[in-house]
Scaffold this motif. Structure first.
Motif, PDB file in Angstrom:
ATOM      1  N   ASN A  12       0.878  -1.163   0.000  1.00 48.42           N
ATOM      2  CA  ASN A  12       0.000   0.000   0.000  1.00 48.42           C
ATOM      3  C   ASN A  12       0.915   1.211   0.000  1.00 48.42           C
ATOM      4  O   ASN A  12       1.850   1.282   0.808  1.00 48.42           O
ATOM      5  CB  ASN A  12      -0.883   0.043   1.248  1.00 48.42           C
ATOM      6  CG  ASN A  12      -1.781  -1.155   1.350  1.00 48.42           C
ATOM      7  OD1 ASN A  12      -2.429  -1.563   0.386  1.00 48.42           O
ATOM      8  ND2 ASN A  12      -1.825  -1.752   2.525  1.00 48.42           N
ATOM      9  N   THR A  14       0.733   5.440   0.047  1.00 44.50           N
ATOM     10  CA  THR A  14      -0.124   6.614   0.214  1.00 44.50           C
ATOM     11  C   THR A  14       0.746   7.851   0.329  1.00 44.50           C
ATOM     12  O   THR A  14       1.761   7.835   1.023  1.00 44.50           O
ATOM     13  CB  THR A  14      -0.995   6.475   1.480  1.00 44.50           C
ATOM     14  OG1 THR A  14      -1.692   5.229   1.431  1.00 44.50           O
ATOM     15  CG2 THR A  14      -2.009   7.607   1.572  1.00 44.50           C
ATOM     16  N   TYR A  25      -3.704   7.971  -3.139  1.00 41.91           N
ATOM     17  CA  TYR A  25      -3.497   6.554  -2.851  1.00 41.91           C
ATOM     18  C   TYR A  25      -2.877   5.953  -4.107  1.00 41.91           C
ATOM     19  O   TYR A  25      -3.573   5.646  -5.071  1.00 41.91           O
ATOM     20  CB  TYR A  25      -4.814   5.875  -2.502  1.00 41.91           C
ATOM     21  CG  TYR A  25      -5.455   6.455  -1.257  1.00 41.91           C
ATOM     22  CD1 TYR A  25      -5.023   6.053  -0.004  1.00 41.91           C
ATOM     23  CD2 TYR A  25      -6.447   7.418  -1.343  1.00 41.91           C
ATOM     24  CE1 TYR A  25      -5.585   6.599   1.150  1.00 41.91           C
ATOM     25  CE2 TYR A  25      -7.019   7.966  -0.202  1.00 41.91           C
ATOM     26  CZ  TYR A  25      -6.581   7.550   1.038  1.00 41.91           C
ATOM     27  OH  TYR A  25      -7.130   8.093   2.171  1.00 41.91           O
ATOM     28  N   GLU A  27      -1.108   3.055  -4.505  1.00 39.90           N
ATOM     29  CA  GLU A  27      -1.359   1.617  -4.619  1.00 39.90           C
ATOM     30  C   GLU A  27      -2.103   1.146  -3.385  1.00 39.90           C
ATOM     31  O   GLU A  27      -1.811   1.577  -2.278  1.00 39.90           O
ATOM     32  CB  GLU A  27      -0.055   0.828  -4.756  1.00 39.90           C
ATOM     33  CG  GLU A  27       0.719   1.118  -6.015  1.00 39.90           C
ATOM     34  CD  GLU A  27       0.010   0.672  -7.269  1.00 39.90           C
ATOM     35  OE1 GLU A  27      -0.815  -0.263  -7.216  1.00 39.90           O
ATOM     36  OE2 GLU A  27       0.291   1.257  -8.332  1.00 39.90           O
ATOM     37  N   GLN A  28      -3.028   0.250  -3.596  1.00 43.31           N
ATOM     38  CA  GLN A  28      -3.739  -0.381  -2.488  1.00 43.31           C
ATOM     39  C   GLN A  28      -3.850  -1.865  -2.796  1.00 43.31           C
ATOM     40  O   GLN A  28      -4.511  -2.261  -3.744  1.00 43.31           O
ATOM     41  CB  GLN A  28      -5.132   0.229  -2.312  1.00 43.31           C
ATOM     42  CG  GLN A  28      -5.088   1.667  -1.855  1.00 43.31           C
ATOM     43  CD  GLN A  28      -6.461   2.248  -1.648  1.00 43.31           C
ATOM     44  OE1 GLN A  28      -7.320   2.140  -2.503  1.00 43.31           O
ATOM     45  NE2 GLN A  28      -6.659   2.850  -0.498  1.00 43.31           N
ATOM     46  N   GLY A  29      -3.140  -2.660  -2.016  1.00 44.40           N
ATOM     47  CA  GLY A  29      -3.168  -4.104  -2.211  1.00 44.40           C
ATOM     48  C   GLY A  29      -2.434  -4.572  -3.446  1.00 44.40           C
ATOM     49  O   GLY A  29      -2.743  -5.622  -3.995  1.00 44.40           O
ATOM     50  N   GLU A  45      -5.914  12.861  -5.775  1.00 40.41           N
ATOM     51  CA  GLU A  45      -6.914  11.848  -6.139  1.00 40.41           C
ATOM     52  C   GLU A  45      -7.880  12.329  -7.226  1.00 40.41           C
ATOM     53  O   GLU A  45      -8.446  11.531  -7.950  1.00 40.41           O
ATOM     54  CB  GLU A  45      -7.722  11.418  -4.909  1.00 40.41           C
ATOM     55  CG  GLU A  45      -7.005  10.434  -4.021  1.00 40.41           C
ATOM     56  CD  GLU A  45      -6.786   9.084  -4.690  1.00 40.41           C
ATOM     57  OE1 GLU A  45      -7.760   8.413  -5.051  1.00 40.41           O
ATOM     58  OE2 GLU A  45      -5.614   8.713  -4.851  1.00 40.41           O
ATOM     59  N   THR A  59       4.873   3.823   2.661  1.00 39.47           N
ATOM     60  CA  THR A  59       4.818   2.527   1.989  1.00 39.47           C
ATOM     61  C   THR A  59       4.640   1.450   3.047  1.00 39.47           C
ATOM     62  O   THR A  59       5.437   1.359   3.985  1.00 39.47           O
ATOM     63  CB  THR A  59       6.110   2.260   1.194  1.00 39.47           C
ATOM     64  OG1 THR A  59       6.313   3.338   0.278  1.00 39.47           O
ATOM     65  CG2 THR A  59       6.030   0.950   0.437  1.00 39.47           C
ATOM     66  N   GLU A  60       3.588   0.680   2.918  1.00 37.94           N
ATOM     67  CA  GLU A  60       3.342  -0.455   3.804  1.00 37.94           C
ATOM     68  C   GLU A  60       3.543  -1.729   2.986  1.00 37.94           C
ATOM     69  O   GLU A  60       2.974  -1.865   1.909  1.00 37.94           O
ATOM     70  CB  GLU A  60       1.920  -0.439   4.338  1.00 37.94           C
ATOM     71  CG  GLU A  60       1.606   0.756   5.190  1.00 37.94           C
ATOM     72  CD  GLU A  60       0.160   0.765   5.635  1.00 37.94           C
ATOM     73  OE1 GLU A  60      -0.067   0.880   6.845  1.00 37.94           O
ATOM     74  OE2 GLU A  60      -0.733   0.664   4.769  1.00 37.94           O
ATOM     75  N   ARG A  70       6.598  -0.728   7.593  1.00 35.03           N
ATOM     76  CA  ARG A  70       6.241   0.603   7.117  1.00 35.03           C
ATOM     77  C   ARG A  70       7.502   1.442   6.937  1.00 35.03           C
ATOM     78  O   ARG A  70       8.373   1.448   7.800  1.00 35.03           O
ATOM     79  CB  ARG A  70       5.301   1.290   8.106  1.00 35.03           C
ATOM     80  CG  ARG A  70       3.937   0.647   8.155  1.00 35.03           C
ATOM     81  CD  ARG A  70       3.014   1.345   9.157  1.00 35.03           C
ATOM     82  NE  ARG A  70       1.704   0.725   9.172  1.00 35.03           N
ATOM     83  CZ  ARG A  70       1.348  -0.281   9.961  1.00 35.03           C
ATOM     84  NH1 ARG A  70       2.229  -0.787  10.805  1.00 35.03           N
ATOM     85  NH2 ARG A  70       0.136  -0.779   9.904  1.00 35.03           N
TER      86      ARG A  70
END
Length: 81
Positions: A12, A14, A25, A27-29, A45, A59-60, A70
């Motif tokens: 992820n 953000t 956002y 990237e998500q997943g 966005e 970044t996660e 993270r």
């Protein structure tokens, strides 16, 4: 740019302004291989250019065992002539 020892990590990404508000956002997943790159185009966005200044990219990374790492990076946005 990123590089991992293993593959099949999930990411992820953000972008936050300096007040801590998320502005994009990226990237998500996202499934991440051993190495790769993500790029931010400086848009929020809604597709508008963000204001010049400093931003934090969080970044996660979640590995297959569920461990979350993270990383925070700071980036400067400016517009030249």
């Amino acid at each position: 740019f990123y590089a991992f020892e293993g593959s099949d990590n999930m990411m992820n990404i953000t972008v936050f302004d300096m007040a801590g508000r998320p502005v994009r956002y990226l990237e998500q997943g996202a499934i991440a291989g051993r190495q790769g790159m993500f790029r931010w185009d400086g848009l929020d966005e809604k597709g508008n250019k963000v204001l010049p200044g400093l931003y934090v990219i969080l970044t996660e990374v979640i590995d297959l065992s569920g461990k979350i790492s993270r990383v925070k990076n700071t980036i400067a946005v400016f517009y030249g002539k």
